[in-house]
Structures are given as C-alpha cells and as structure tokens.
Scaffold this motif. Structure first.
Motif, mmCIF file in Angstrom:
data_model
loop_
_atom_site.group_PDB
_atom_site.id
_atom_site.type_symbol
_atom_site.label_atom_id
_atom_site.label_comp_id
_atom_site.label_asym_id
_atom_site.label_seq_id
_atom_site.Cartn_x
_atom_site.Cartn_y
_atom_site.Cartn_z
ATOM 1 N N THR A 36 4.323 0.170 -4.340
ATOM 2 C CA THR A 36 5.525 0.984 -4.510
ATOM 3 C C THR A 36 5.330 1.972 -5.652
ATOM 4 O O THR A 36 4.475 1.769 -6.534
ATOM 5 C CB THR A 36 6.762 0.116 -4.810
ATOM 6 N N THR A 37 6.131 3.004 -5.615
ATOM 7 C CA THR A 37 6.059 3.993 -6.685
ATOM 8 C C THR A 37 6.431 3.351 -8.021
ATOM 9 O O THR A 37 5.876 3.712 -9.052
ATOM 10 C CB THR A 37 6.979 5.190 -6.380
ATOM 11 N N GLU A 52 9.450 4.998 -1.155
ATOM 12 C CA GLU A 52 9.213 3.733 -1.855
ATOM 13 C C GLU A 52 7.746 3.363 -1.974
ATOM 14 O O GLU A 52 7.334 2.805 -2.980
ATOM 15 C CB GLU A 52 9.987 2.614 -1.171
ATOM 16 N N GLN A 53 6.966 3.643 -0.948
ATOM 17 C CA GLN A 53 5.570 3.218 -0.957
ATOM 18 C C GLN A 53 4.634 4.416 -0.967
ATOM 19 O O GLN A 53 4.956 5.485 -0.453
ATOM 20 C CB GLN A 53 5.271 2.344 0.257
#
Length: 76
Positions: free
Chosen positions: A25-26, A60-61
């Motif tokens: 994830t970020t 998110e990813q």
C-alpha cells in the motif's frame, strides 16, 4: 509499467526496493502528500502518463498506480 514505477520509487523517493510490490500500500511505503506530488511529476516526465496527485492519493496499492500509468501511457 510496474518496473518503471519501482525505479521511480527507489531512485527519486528513496524507498527501499524490497518494500515495493504490487500489493504494497502507499501507506506501507510511506507515500505522504509531498511524495505523491513528486511521484506524479516523475511519472509524467519519464512515461508521458498524466496521473494527477489527487488520483494517486486515492490509490491504495502500488499495483493500482502501475495500472493507471499503463492506461494513461497508452491513451492518445
């Protein structure tokens, strides 16, 4: 396109390569708002793909970012 994203994250944002996976994830790799702005600019510079910081911040990813890069680079 994920390899290009990995290069940007390692070279420009100094994120350790072992942390960079499509599923990461970020948040896990520490992309804060300033890093997102830098990432957006570097993506555009290297690939021509325009992925605005506002969109990057919602992803998110890392795999999602790579997919957006692929789609935008292929767009006319």
């Amino acid at each position: 396109m994920f390899d290009e994203l990995r290069h940007i994250l390692v070279e420009k944002l100094r994120i350790p390569a072992h942390e960079i996976t499509p599923e990461a994830t970020t948040f896990e790799v520490g992309l804060d708002s300033l890093a997102v702005i830098e990432l957006s600019a570097e993506i555009r510079r290297r690939t021509g793909a325009q992925v605005p910081p506002s969109e990057l911040g919602e992803m998110e990813q890392l795999g999602d970012i790579a997919e957006a890069m692929r789609q935008r680079a292929a767009a006319p």
